[in-house]
Design an enzyme around this catalytic site. Structure first.
Site, short mmCIF file in Angstrom:
data_model
loop_
_atom_site.label_atom_id
_atom_site.label_comp_id
_atom_site.label_asym_id
_atom_site.label_seq_id
_atom_site.Cartn_x
_atom_site.Cartn_y
_atom_site.Cartn_z
N HIS A 76 50.19 -31.33 15.59
CA HIS A 76 48.70 -32.80 15.52
C HIS A 76 48.30 -32.45 16.58
O HIS A 76 47.09 -33.33 17.62
CB HIS A 76 49.61 -34.28 16.05
N LYS A 78 44.37 -31.37 18.39
CA LYS A 78 43.28 -31.00 17.94
C LYS A 78 42.09 -30.17 18.96
O LYS A 78 41.98 -31.10 19.72
CB LYS A 78 42.65 -32.59 17.74
N ASP A 83 35.61 -17.78 22.49
CA ASP A 83 35.41 -16.95 23.12
C ASP A 83 36.35 -16.51 23.88
O ASP A 83 35.48 -16.16 25.21
CB ASP A 83 33.68 -16.83 23.31
#
Length: 236
Positions: A76, A78, A83
């Protein structure tokens, strides 16, 4: 997100759940096409959802590494790391609902230390370790623009205990905006803060607060100010 992705020159590592936002898909595909290393971790069940499957498949079709978990637990997370220097994280899924309908939050942190912390967590997942198979192997503190930042990942890093400690340290105010609130220990920490004179305000989502496990009623019974949103999109 698209701006950060367009500025990436070496790598983008992204952990996602719901995924149907064309601008995110296009930004990742464009980065891959110009030679940026793009890696994705996701949730196996969510990746089979007819709404999200084409977007997951567009990644693999472009030769992007996609690793999904293989258990009933949800991957779950996110977040995205650009870079190894800039981290995007928060509540928002990479979805149309999250970007244009729901109440969400996103934090963009420019810090190589924070990026390394998120990167270490990502490396475990892209290597096939998810959920309880992961280790508590990351640093948990950093300084960003002179301010202390703490980072912890569930389920391995004692997130609930860290949150309780943070709530216990408050001396003037606590404001909570939450989709699902079912943790009784966190509710009790808020109640304890209220009892010692801290101003506590809680905002909950209307579709989630009616769960039999919701802490809405115990909070209200203790006198904590609780408000429930009543609009169609989610308070997420």
């Amino acid at each position: 997100f698209a701006t950060l992705a367009s500025q990436a020159s070496t790598s983008i590592d992204i952990a996602l759940f719901d995924f149907d936002r064309p601008s995110v898909r296009d930004a990742l595909l464009a980065a891959k096409a110009r030679g940026v290393g793009v890696r994705v971790v996701g949730d196996d069940e969510d990746a089979l959802n007819p709404s999200y499957a084409p977007f997951y498949q567009s990644m693999t079709g472009a030769g992007i590494t996609v690793v999904n978990d293989t258990s009933s637990s949800l991957m779950h997370n996110k977040f995205a790391v650009f870079d190894d220097a800039v981290t995007w994280t928060g509540s928002a899924n990479f979805s149309n609902n999250a970007f244009v309908r729901n109440g969400e939050n996103v934090v963009v942190i420019t810090s190589t230390v924070v990026a390394q912390i998120y990167g270490a967590e990502f490396d475990e997942m892209v290597g096939g370790k998810f959920h309880g198979a992961k280790s508590d192997n990351t640093a948990h503190s950093a300084t960003v623009a002179g301010s202390p930042v703490e980072v912890a990942f569930a389920p391995t890093d004692g997130v609930e205990a860290r949150m309780i400690a943070a709530l216990a340290s408050a001396d003037s105010s606590i404001r909570v905006a939450m989709f699902t609130f079912t943790s009784a220990p966190l509710a009790q920490a808020l109640i304890a803060a209220y009892a010692r004179g801290v101003a506590v305000e809680v905002l909950l989502d209307g579709t989630a607060d009616g769960s039999q496990f919701s802490q809405r009623d115990p909070l209200c019974a203790a006198g904590v100010t609780v408000r429930v949103e009543n609009w169609a999109p989610k308070l997420h």
